[in-house]
Motif scaffolding. Structure first.
Motif, PDB file in Angstrom:
ATOM      1  N   GLN A   7      -4.440  33.426 -73.065  1.00 46.89           N
ATOM      2  CA  GLN A   7      -5.485  33.488 -74.144  1.00 46.89           C
ATOM      3  C   GLN A   7      -6.349  32.920 -75.442  1.00 46.89           C
ATOM      4  OE1 GLN A   7      -6.463  37.232 -76.264  1.00 46.89           O
ATOM      5  NE2 GLN A   7      -6.777  38.576 -73.402  1.00 46.89           N
ATOM      6  N   MET A   8      -5.307  32.039 -75.346  1.00 45.68           N
ATOM      7  CA  MET A   8      -5.384  31.251 -76.583  1.00 45.68           C
ATOM      8  C   MET A   8      -5.182  29.171 -76.115  1.00 45.68           C
ATOM      9  SD  MET A   8      -3.039  32.268 -80.075  1.00 45.68           S
ATOM     10  CE  MET A   8      -1.309  32.253 -78.575  1.00 45.68           C
ATOM     11  N   ASP A  21      -1.070  41.237 -88.287  1.00 41.37           N
ATOM     12  CA  ASP A  21      -2.070  40.176 -87.176  1.00 41.37           C
ATOM     13  C   ASP A  21      -2.084  38.626 -87.311  1.00 41.37           C
ATOM     14  OD1 ASP A  21      -4.096  40.201 -86.050  1.00 41.37           O
ATOM     15  OD2 ASP A  21      -5.392  40.150 -87.561  1.00 41.37           O
ATOM     16  N   THR A  22      -0.826  37.858 -87.473  1.00 37.79           N
ATOM     17  CA  THR A  22      -0.569  36.247 -87.207  1.00 37.79           C
ATOM     18  C   THR A  22       0.126  36.327 -86.323  1.00 37.79           C
ATOM     19  OG1 THR A  22       0.207  37.384 -90.013  1.00 37.79           O
ATOM     20  CG2 THR A  22       1.195  35.309 -89.084  1.00 37.79           C
ATOM     21  N   GLY A  37      -4.145  37.717 -90.116  1.00 44.98           N
ATOM     22  CA  GLY A  37      -5.826  37.608 -89.813  1.00 44.98           C
ATOM     23  C   GLY A  37      -6.974  36.451 -90.153  1.00 44.98           C
ATOM     24  N   GLU A  38      -6.551  35.647 -90.907  1.00 43.92           N
ATOM     25  CA  GLU A  38      -7.298  34.366 -91.159  1.00 43.92           C
ATOM     26  C   GLU A  38      -7.148  33.353 -89.856  1.00 43.92           C
ATOM     27  OE1 GLU A  38      -9.781  32.360 -94.904  1.00 43.92           O
ATOM     28  OE2 GLU A  38      -8.499  34.406 -94.318  1.00 43.92           O
ATOM     29  N   LYS A  39      -8.066  32.703 -89.324  1.00 38.84           N
ATOM     30  CA  LYS A  39      -7.678  32.155 -88.224  1.00 38.84           C
ATOM     31  C   LYS A  39      -7.884  30.429 -89.209  1.00 38.84           C
ATOM     32  CE  LYS A  39      -9.846  34.068 -84.292  1.00 38.84           C
ATOM     33  NZ  LYS A  39     -11.251  34.143 -82.779  1.00 38.84           N
TER      34      LYS A  39
END
Length: 186
Positions: A7-8, A21-22, A37-39
């Protein structure tokens, strides 16, 4: 995890932690992911020839432009990247990429062969070493912002990795490849 990488549109997954979430991934000179969580996303500027060779998977693979290392530092405020023999630091807060040093014998190190602990990061070079030169160990004591060679190991081809022992807290260094060069140092 493979679905996430697809997907990435990444080719290498450098780090993945579903609970935090990393993830950190890359494709040629493009690096992207999420830290708690921070893109983030950035590209290392390279020469035109490198950009040209990075356009297709076949040319990336053939020219080794698909290989890199990227590790999250201990404070989780920066990334250490090794790409085409250059050590970079990406400040996740300031969104600034800085070039810190240049490897001597190789373009990158083996994946998962970089030790990170406290505010220290250590790795050894992994190259062909055709001239049988001493192989450097790189060290940062400021969480990847600056680098120095702290030791060179003689009579080896390269360093497979440096690993932090979770029990004794010692560093283990594995080397190779030929007879008499395969050693585990503590």
């Amino acid at each position: 995890m493979l679905e996430i990488i697809e997907q990435m549109k990444g080719e290498i997954c450098h780090h993945y932690d579903i609970e935090k979430d990393t993830y950190i991934a890359s494709k040629a000179n493009s690096f992207f992911g999420k830290i708690e969580g921070e893109k983030f996303e950035f590209k290392i500027q390279t020469l035109f020839i490198n950009t040209l060779l990075s356009n297709s998977r076949y040319s990336r693979r053939l020219s080794r432009r698909d290989k890199s290392n990227c590790v999250l530092n201990n404070k989780k405020d920066g990334l250490v990247i090794i790409y085409l023999g250059i050590i970079y630091f990406y400040d996740l807060k300031k969104k600034i990429l800085s070039k810190n040093s240049k490897l001597i014998q190789c373009r990158n190190v083996l994946h998962q062969g970089i030790a990170t602990f406290e505010n220290k990061i250590v790795f050894g070079e992994y190259g062909s070493n055709e001239k049988n030169e001493d192989v450097p160990i790189w060290y940062s004591n400021d969480d990847g912002r600056s680098w120095e060679i702290i030791k060179k190991i003689k009579n080896i081809k390269h360093i497979h990795g440096i690993y932090k022992d979770p029990f004794s807290k010692d560093l283990w260094i594995s080397t190779g490849d030929l007879d008499g060069q395969c050693t585990l140092f503590q």
